[in-house]
Write a protein that holds these residues in place. Structure first.
Motif, PDB file in Angstrom:
ATOM      1  N   ASP A 257       0.808  -1.227   0.000  1.00 30.20           N
ATOM      2  CA  ASP A 257       0.000   0.000   0.000  1.00 30.20           C
ATOM      3  C   ASP A 257       0.841   1.277   0.000  1.00 30.20           C
ATOM      4  O   ASP A 257       0.300   2.378   0.123  1.00 30.20           O
ATOM      5  N   GLU A 372     -17.893  -4.344  -7.743  1.00 38.36           N
ATOM      6  CA  GLU A 372     -16.506  -4.042  -8.134  1.00 38.36           C
ATOM      7  C   GLU A 372     -15.747  -3.330  -7.013  1.00 38.36           C
ATOM      8  O   GLU A 372     -14.657  -3.786  -6.621  1.00 38.36           O
ATOM      9  N   ALA A 375     -15.168  -5.803  -4.097  1.00 43.09           N
ATOM     10  CA  ALA A 375     -14.092  -6.761  -4.345  1.00 43.09           C
ATOM     11  C   ALA A 375     -12.730  -6.095  -4.204  1.00 43.09           C
ATOM     12  O   ALA A 375     -11.780  -6.692  -3.679  1.00 43.09           O
ATOM     13  N   ARG A 376     -12.616  -4.846  -4.622  1.00 38.70           N
ATOM     14  CA  ARG A 376     -11.339  -4.139  -4.607  1.00 38.70           C
ATOM     15  C   ARG A 376     -10.975  -3.647  -3.211  1.00 38.70           C
ATOM     16  O   ARG A 376      -9.804  -3.720  -2.816  1.00 38.70           O
ATOM     17  N   GLY A 379     -13.042  -7.246  -0.440  1.00 34.64           N
ATOM     18  CA  GLY A 379     -12.795  -8.640  -0.767  1.00 34.64           C
ATOM     19  C   GLY A 379     -11.340  -8.979  -0.986  1.00 34.64           C
ATOM     20  O   GLY A 379     -10.915 -10.117  -0.754  1.00 34.64           O
ATOM     21  N   ALA A 380     -10.539  -8.004  -1.433  1.00 32.58           N
ATOM     22  CA  ALA A 380      -9.125  -8.277  -1.708  1.00 32.58           C
ATOM     23  C   ALA A 380      -8.328  -8.567  -0.442  1.00 32.58           C
ATOM     24  O   ALA A 380      -7.254  -9.167  -0.517  1.00 32.58           O
ATOM     25  N   ASP A 381      -8.824  -8.175   0.706  1.00 35.76           N
ATOM     26  CA  ASP A 381      -8.133  -8.412   1.979  1.00 35.76           C
ATOM     27  C   ASP A 381      -8.732  -9.657   2.622  1.00 35.76           C
ATOM     28  O   ASP A 381      -9.795  -9.611   3.245  1.00 35.76           O
ATOM     29  N   GLN A 382      -8.037 -10.776   2.478  1.00 38.99           N
ATOM     30  CA  GLN A 382      -8.547 -12.039   2.991  1.00 38.99           C
ATOM     31  C   GLN A 382      -8.178 -12.290   4.453  1.00 38.99           C
ATOM     32  O   GLN A 382      -8.616 -13.267   5.039  1.00 38.99           O
TER      33      GLN A 382
END
Length: 630
Positions: A257, A372, A375-376, A379-382
């Motif tokens: 980041d 969208e 997810a960005r 969701g991208a941080d699992q």
């Protein structure tokens, strides 16, 4: 939260982690009852036991201190600051630099130590002025006086003290000697007004360091420490296993980041400083330790390497979120007793939100228009974002299961939403037009304030949008009317020097931009380091009134400019603004007296100017002539 099954056969057997000594040392800096490592007196011993390298922080003041020592200039040194600024560390570093040993420094033979130097000179180090009795204190201050005033060149003093301590000791010393101590006023002026110290006194005030910069430096030093390299040999992360300690370290380091966590935390710390809340290095080190090691299920809320396998087996890794740890969520009620967490709690990160952000978190997974960005951004941080546990509880909440909406179920889900808001504050892209990270705090205009401070510090003009918003907010506070004017200020009253909140009688007007020494100017106060609003009704300092523009006052004016009622945000800010208005009314009265000659010949007529507001919100002053004679 879903429970984990027993460890599978391929789960590694628990063993001592390669970085466990480093983690234990870092933990000793954390907010625990026994965090003695935060005091420099215990650091050397703790490093020796842990066998790790110290946390090295860059210090411009230390560079200056060592340069002064190498210069050989006559006179003494005063290392001042508030508790936790690192005064003892700087003093010890100078001791080592001049040839002293760690062993001699650590000897507990009192706070005064002498070090013989070349050329017959002797440095007298005073580690803690408060440990001296009156006789010892007077002797040290007497040597300091002789050295600074030029009567002594062979022996000199290196004195460590808080601002108030040294001033109080100088005053008491002078009183016992029946005089005013000659160093007290010059040192006090150097502290409060940043005046030059006496020529032979090298004054190093550690409290003048930028807290935001210090925060970034502390997080960088902790996250880039070489001991973390040992984690590459640890069997408890990699191959599908996530070590929360190493994960938090990587996020603090800026992996993926560009360092947003460090930058945005530094912004919070800097805004706190400009609001009058100082966070010394000691507190910042405690914060950094908590960010990496925090977990509510760990002993005292801080993890060790030995606890990581148990946390993984319980599928509780996400509870170690670095974004929650910033605000002490892992400490529970204990967080409120720590100054650093009280200061950060004032921003309301987690409680403050917008409809857009909550809509994204709650409906984003199912709404085609939000999938969208969901997810960005989620969701991208699992690890700390869209975890299976979060998605499961979200689905239960949306489907209306009774257990998810009442009692503990609703509270647990709200805590998750709070956690996600905190995560978004630190992870949202800075240029996202739909989700602005400052809107997740109580200081939604803090970004503009920091931009204003940066412009003033660089000698640039502030942005026109900021200037216009400040003028609109000031006009609405001064008149109590919904005025849209941004080109001038109305200095209004209700007919007397009262703090009436509705004022339609215009005493005078001032341009929103300084020209010819008249009008409003936003400037930097050299003493406080804060922004300042200065309004001049006539040319000359005696015709101007100034107002310290702290972040909370900036926020107040900005929100009033956007339509908030003044009393609904901060009654304290409103009272401060009305006090500023009273100053301007007094200046307006003085200006009227100076211009009284212009009113000659009007006889028994008195002209008053009342503020009228058009339907567009534009205000103007309308003259009304009143006959006062028979």
């Amino acid at each position: 939260m879903t429970s984990a099954s027993p460890a599978s056969p391929d789960t590694p057997a628990q063993a001592a982690a390669p970085a466990s000594s480093w983690v234990r040392f870092l933990r000793s800096y954390g907010p625990t009852p026994s965090n003695t490592t935060l005091f420099d007196e215990y650091t050397v011993d703790a490093l020796r036991k842990a066998k790790v390298a110290p946390i090295k922080l860059p210090s411009p003041e230390l560079v200056r201190i060592l340069a002064w020592a190498d210069s050989g200039l006559p006179g003494s040194a005063l290392i001042a600051g508030t508790a936790g600024d690192g005064k003892t560390y700087h003093c010890r570093s100078l001791w080592i630099h001049l040839g002293g040993s760690d062993a001699d420094w650590a000897e507990k033979r009192g706070p005064v130590k002498e070090l013989a130097l070349g050329g017959g000179r002797v440095a007298v180090f005073v580690k803690d002025l408060t440990e001296l009795n009156e006789q010892e204190s007077d002797a040290v201050l007497g040597l300091l006086e002789q050295s600074v005033l030029g009567a002594e060149d062979r022996r000199f003093v290196v004195l460590v003290a808080n601002h108030g301590q040294v001033l109080e000791r100088l005053r008491d010393c002078g009183r016992r000697q029946g005089r005013a101590h000659p160093l007290r006023v010059p040192i006090q002026d150097a502290f409060l007004q940043r005046s030059a110290a006496p020529e032979r006194l090298a004054l190093f005030d550690l409290s003048r360091q930028s807290r935001g910069q210090a925060a970034e430096e502390v997080l960088t030093a902790v996250s880039s420490h070489p001991e973390w390299e040992k984690c590459s040999q640890c069997e408890w992360h990699g191959e599908g296993r996530v070590c929360p300690i190493f994960e938090n370290r990587n996020r603090m380091l800026g992996a993926g980041d560009g360092g947003r966590v460090r930058l945005r935390l530094a912004n919070l710390v800097e805004v706190s400083r400009l609001n009058g809340v100082r966070l010394p290095v000691r507190d910042l080190l405690a914060l950094a330790s908590n960010m990496v090691l925090g977990h509510p299920d760990a002993k005292e809320g801080l993890m060790t390497c030995a606890e990581v396998p148990k946390i993984q087996q319980r599928s509780a890794t996400e509870r170690a979120s670095i974004y929650d740890n910033v605000f002490g969520a892992n400490l529970g009620r204990r967080a409120s007793s720590k100054p650093v967490f009280r200061a950060l709690a004032a921003f309301g990160v987690g409680a403050e939100t917008t409809n857009g952000v909550d809509g994204l978190l709650i409906y984003g997974a199912d709404d085609p228009n939000l999938q969208e960005p969901f997810a960005r951004l989620v969701g991208a941080d699992q690890v700390y974002g869209a975890t299976p546990s979060f998605l499961s509880e979200l689905q239960r909440y949306l489907e209306g299961e009774e257990g998810a909406r009442v009692d503990g179920g609703a509270g647990a889900f709200l805590r998750r939403i709070h956690s996600q808001r905190r995560r978004l504050y630190f992870t949202l892209p800075g240029d996202d037009p739909h989700y602005r990270y400052w809107s997740l705090t109580a200081f939604r205009f803090a970004g503009d304030y920091l931009d204003t401070m940066a412009a003033l510090s660089a000698g640039r003009a502030i942005s026109e949008s900021t200037r216009s918003r400040l003028v609109r907010g000031l006009n609405r506070v001064m008149t109590g009317l919904l005025i849209e004017n941004t080109d001038k200020l109305f200095v209004a009253s209700s007919g007397g020097f009262t703090q009436s909140r509705i004022s339609v009688l215009c005493d005078t007007e001032a341009a929103a931009r300084r020209s010819g020494g008249v009008g409003m100017k936003v400037m930097l106060d050299a003493v406080s380091g804060r922004a300042l609003i200065d309004v001049a009704l006539l040319a000359g300092d005696e015709h101007s009134a100034s107002f310290a523009l702290t972040p909370i006052r900036f926020e107040f004016l900005s929100r009033v400019a956007d339509g908030a009622l003044p009393g609904s945000f901060s009654n304290e800010c409103l009272e401060d603004m009305l006090a500023f208005k009273a100053k301007l009314l007094r200046k307006a009265e003085l200006a009227k007296k100076l211009n009284s000659d212009d009113d000659e010949g009007q006889g028994d007529a008195l002209t008053l100017r009342f503020i009228e507001v058009e339907s567009s919100g534009h205000g103007y002053s309308k003259p009304v002539t009143v006959r006062t004679g028979q």
